[in-house]
Design a protein around this motif. Structure first.
Motif, mmCIF file in Angstrom:
data_model
loop_
_atom_site.group_PDB
_atom_site.id
_atom_site.type_symbol
_atom_site.label_atom_id
_atom_site.label_comp_id
_atom_site.label_asym_id
_atom_site.label_seq_id
_atom_site.Cartn_x
_atom_site.Cartn_y
_atom_site.Cartn_z
ATOM 1 N N TYR A 40 0.914 -1.193 0.035
ATOM 2 C CA TYR A 40 0.117 0.055 -0.025
ATOM 3 C C TYR A 40 0.930 1.135 -0.032
ATOM 4 O O TYR A 40 0.295 2.486 -0.249
ATOM 5 C CB TYR A 40 -0.932 -0.136 1.145
ATOM 6 N N LYS A 41 2.132 1.062 0.119
ATOM 7 C CA LYS A 41 3.129 2.375 0.297
ATOM 8 C C LYS A 41 3.742 2.250 -0.717
ATOM 9 O O LYS A 41 4.716 3.109 -1.108
ATOM 10 C CB LYS A 41 4.107 2.254 1.331
ATOM 11 N N GLY A 42 3.504 1.448 -1.861
ATOM 12 C CA GLY A 42 4.345 1.402 -3.207
ATOM 13 C C GLY A 42 5.886 0.810 -3.080
ATOM 14 O O GLY A 42 6.457 1.126 -3.967
ATOM 15 N N ARG A 43 5.972 0.329 -2.161
ATOM 16 C CA ARG A 43 7.171 -0.462 -1.647
ATOM 17 C C ARG A 43 7.479 -1.783 -1.876
ATOM 18 O O ARG A 43 8.602 -2.446 -1.389
ATOM 19 C CB ARG A 43 7.700 0.167 -0.415
ATOM 20 N N ALA A 44 6.325 -2.513 -2.417
ATOM 21 C CA ALA A 44 6.560 -3.873 -2.502
ATOM 22 C C ALA A 44 6.005 -4.735 -3.803
ATOM 23 O O ALA A 44 4.995 -3.975 -4.232
ATOM 24 C CB ALA A 44 6.000 -4.516 -1.321
ATOM 25 N N ILE A 45 6.494 -5.651 -4.226
ATOM 26 C CA ILE A 45 5.667 -6.579 -5.189
ATOM 27 C C ILE A 45 5.786 -7.950 -4.969
ATOM 28 O O ILE A 45 6.469 -8.290 -3.855
ATOM 29 C CB ILE A 45 6.545 -6.319 -6.667
ATOM 30 N N ASP A 46 4.950 -8.539 -5.644
ATOM 31 C CA ASP A 46 4.720 -10.119 -5.369
ATOM 32 C C ASP A 46 5.013 -10.616 -6.696
ATOM 33 O O ASP A 46 4.681 -9.934 -7.692
ATOM 34 C CB ASP A 46 3.457 -10.648 -4.918
ATOM 35 N N VAL A 47 5.930 -11.659 -6.988
ATOM 36 C CA VAL A 47 6.201 -12.375 -8.212
ATOM 37 C C VAL A 47 5.938 -13.752 -8.161
ATOM 38 O O VAL A 47 6.350 -14.242 -7.295
ATOM 39 C CB VAL A 47 7.720 -11.970 -8.461
ATOM 40 N N ALA A 48 5.738 -14.235 -9.283
ATOM 41 C CA ALA A 48 5.304 -15.731 -9.248
ATOM 42 C C ALA A 48 5.963 -16.422 -10.588
ATOM 43 O O ALA A 48 6.320 -15.533 -11.612
ATOM 44 C CB ALA A 48 3.738 -16.109 -9.317
#
Length: 182
Positions: A125-133
């Protein structure tokens, strides 16, 4: 040629370069030991080189020239295109851009940025993370490559978890994706 037992500033530079490229050598003490060898082997495997853990002409020229051709220019790399050097002194955004570009280069999918359902206060929500698959082997490689970049959070249950640059073990809920935050 650098190999187990080598010492000095060339080894320190190798360790720094490996870390910036996302291959954790276990520190930058100028001593080529087991952790540095393991990082070299991971790098060699990922780049189609003979995985012998020795930095000779082929490994050295690829590692120092191709991955880090402007390593010493003082500017953050890896932003906007194919990852170069990890932007150690870059902003959280630049570091996350590096992680995003690396994921795409490795054929992984970005499955969540700021959307989706996440824990309250999540870095998403802070624009500081991603998830990858992607495939388990690619996700494991991605985790290993980013583990040395001192992420704020890095979770992939089969490999473990990192919070504020420190290993914390698996936390659950991250078996089918890698979560990375800076």
């Amino acid at each position: 040629m650098l190999k187990v037992g080598s010492r000095g500033s060339d080894v320190t530079r190798l360790q720094q370069t490996l870390a910036r490229a996302g291959y954790n050598p276990g520190g930058t003490d100028g001593i080529f030991g087991a952790n540095t060898k393991a990082a070299v082997v991971r790098y060699q495997r990922a780049h189609g080189l003979a995985a012998d853990g020795i930095v000779g002409n082929n490994t050295g020229s690829k590692l120092f020239k191709t991955r880090n051709d402007d390593f010493w220019d003082g500017k953050p790399d890896g932003v906007g295109g194919t990852p170069g050097s990890f932007p150690v002194n870059g902003s959280n955004r630049q570091k996350l851009d590096y992680a995003t570009n690396l994921a795409r280069q490795m054929g992984l999918r970005i499955t969540s940025t700021t959307g989706g359902k996440h824990a309250p206060g999540s870095y998403h929500y802070k624009g500081r993370a991603i998830d990858v698959a992607g495939s388990p082997s690619k996700m494991a490689e991605y985790y290993r490559r980013l583990a040395g970049t001192r992420p704020t959070e890095l979770f992939y249950d089969p490999q473990g978890g990192i919070k504020n640059g420190r290993p914390i073990g698996a936390i659950g809920g991250h078996r089918d994706h890698v979560h990375i935050a800076y």
